[in-house]
Design a protein around this motif. Structure first.
Motif, PDB file in Angstrom:
ATOM      1  N   ASP A   1     -38.012  50.722 -15.049  1.00 53.26           N
ATOM      2  CA  ASP A   1     -36.866  51.207 -14.162  1.00 53.26           C
ATOM      3  C   ASP A   1     -37.593  52.843 -14.221  1.00 53.26           C
ATOM      4  N   LEU A   2     -38.463  53.040 -15.516  1.00 50.93           N
ATOM      5  CA  LEU A   2     -38.692  54.322 -15.775  1.00 50.93           C
ATOM      6  C   LEU A   2     -39.740  54.456 -14.155  1.00 50.93           C
ATOM      7  N   THR A   3     -40.168  53.280 -14.350  1.00 50.54           N
ATOM      8  CA  THR A   3     -41.934  53.128 -13.840  1.00 50.54           C
ATOM      9  C   THR A   3     -41.754  53.703 -12.145  1.00 50.54           C
TER      10      THR A   3
ATOM     11  N   VAL B   1     -46.714  61.767 -17.597  1.00 45.71           N
ATOM     12  CA  VAL B   1     -48.019  62.064 -18.465  1.00 45.71           C
ATOM     13  C   VAL B   1     -47.172  61.209 -19.707  1.00 45.71           C
ATOM     14  N   GLY B   2     -45.775  61.432 -20.546  1.00 44.29           N
ATOM     15  CA  GLY B   2     -45.889  60.535 -21.455  1.00 44.29           C
ATOM     16  C   GLY B   2     -45.670  58.484 -21.151  1.00 44.29           C
ATOM     17  N   LEU B   3     -45.159  58.354 -20.260  1.00 33.67           N
ATOM     18  CA  LEU B   3     -45.058  57.417 -18.936  1.00 33.67           C
ATOM     19  C   LEU B   3     -46.355  57.059 -19.537  1.00 33.67           C
TER      20      LEU B   3
ATOM     21  N   LEU C   1     -47.872  55.527 -23.103  1.00 34.71           N
ATOM     22  CA  LEU C   1     -46.343  53.975 -23.132  1.00 34.71           C
ATOM     23  C   LEU C   1     -47.781  53.832 -22.207  1.00 34.71           C
ATOM     24  N   VAL C   2     -47.359  53.896 -21.508  1.00 34.51           N
ATOM     25  CA  VAL C   2     -48.626  52.358 -20.499  1.00 34.51           C
ATOM     26  C   VAL C   2     -49.748  52.099 -21.279  1.00 34.51           C
ATOM     27  N   SER C   3     -50.028  53.038 -21.558  1.00 38.48           N
ATOM     28  CA  SER C   3     -51.928  52.841 -22.201  1.00 38.48           C
ATOM     29  C   SER C   3     -51.408  52.565 -23.916  1.00 38.48           C
ATOM     30  N   MET C   4     -50.466  52.484 -24.505  1.00 36.55           N
ATOM     31  CA  MET C   4     -50.378  52.088 -25.962  1.00 36.55           C
ATOM     32  C   MET C   4     -49.524  50.572 -25.271  1.00 36.55           C
TER      33      MET C   4
END
Length: 188
Positions: free
Chosen positions: A61-63, A167-169, A172-175
Motif C-alpha cells: 500500500d505504501l509502495t 528514500v525510506g521506502l 525498506l525495499v533494499s532490506m
C-alpha cells in the motif's frame, strides 16, 4: 533466495488478494524489468511480501501510494532510488531501476557513477537535490538543514516530504531484497 517463489496455484486465501493487487499494480507501474517467473510467481520484493501478507499488504500500500501518486519528477525519483539501492548494494533494486532509467535515456556513465556511490557531474538542479538528500539520508543522522531547505525550495514542502519518504521506502525495499537474498533475473 531464502524464500521460495509462490506459484499462483499455491497461494493461500490470505495471499490471493494481495497477489492479484500486486500483479495488477506491477503491470501498470513496474513493467521495465522482469517481475514474473514463468509460472506466474512474483519475483523481486513482491515474493517476500507475499509470504507475510499482513505486513506485505502494508508495504505494498505504501509502495502504491509512493508510485501511483508521485509528484516528484521521475528523473529525480530515479536518482534517489538508485542512490538508495547502491548504498545498500541491493542487486534487484539496482537492476530494476537501471532498467527504468535506461528507458528514460539516462546515460551509462551516469548510471555507472550512481551505482559506484559517486555523484554524477551532469545532474540538473532537481536531480542534484534528490541525490544530495538521498545520499545524506542513507548515510545516517539528521538530514542537514541546507539539504532539507534546498529540497523544500526545489520541490515544495509536499515534494520534499515525498522525497524523504521515497528514500525510506527504498531503504525498506533494499532490506527486503538483501535480507531474503532475492536474486536478479538475467537481462534479456
Amino acid at each position: 533466495m531464502r524464500l521460495p517463489l509462490i506459484a499462483p496455484a499455491d497461494l493461500t486465501d490470505a495471499q490471493k488478494p494481495l497477489y492479484e493487487d500486486m500483479k495488477a499494480g506491477i503491470a501498470t507501474n513496474f513493467n521495465d524489468f522482469k517481475v514474473l517467473a514463468d509460472d506466474g510467481a512474483l519475483m523481486g520484493p513482491w515474493n517476500p511480501w507475499l509470504h507475510e501478507p499482513v505486513i506485505g499488504k502494508a508495504i505494498w500500500d505504501l509502495t502504491k501510494a509512493m508510485s501511483m501518486q508521485a509528484t516528484l519528477p521521475d528523473p529525480a525519483r530515479q536518482i534517489a532510488i538508485l542512490v538508495t539501492g547502491a548504498h545498500f548494494n541491493a542487486a534487484y533494486e539496482i537492476y530494476a531501476h537501471i532498467a527504468v532509467a535506461e528507458r528514460e535515456k539516462m546515460s551509462a556513465a551516469r548510471l555507472s557513477a550512481l551505482c559506484a556511490n559517486i555523484k554524477p557531474a551532469d545532474l540538473d538542479r532537481q536531480e542534484s537535490v534528490a541525490y544530495d538528500v538521498a545520499f545524506a539520508l542513507v548515510n545516517g543522522g539528521v538530514l542537514p538543514e541546507p539539504c532539507y531547505a534546498l529540497a523544500v525550495e526545489t520541490f515544495g514542502q509536499h515534494g520534499a516530504n515525498e522525497l524523504i519518504y521515497l528514500v525510506g521506502l527504498y531503504a525498506l525495499v533494499s532490506m527486503t531484497l538483501n535480507g531474503f537474498n532475492v536474486p536478479v533475473p538475467e537481462r534479456e
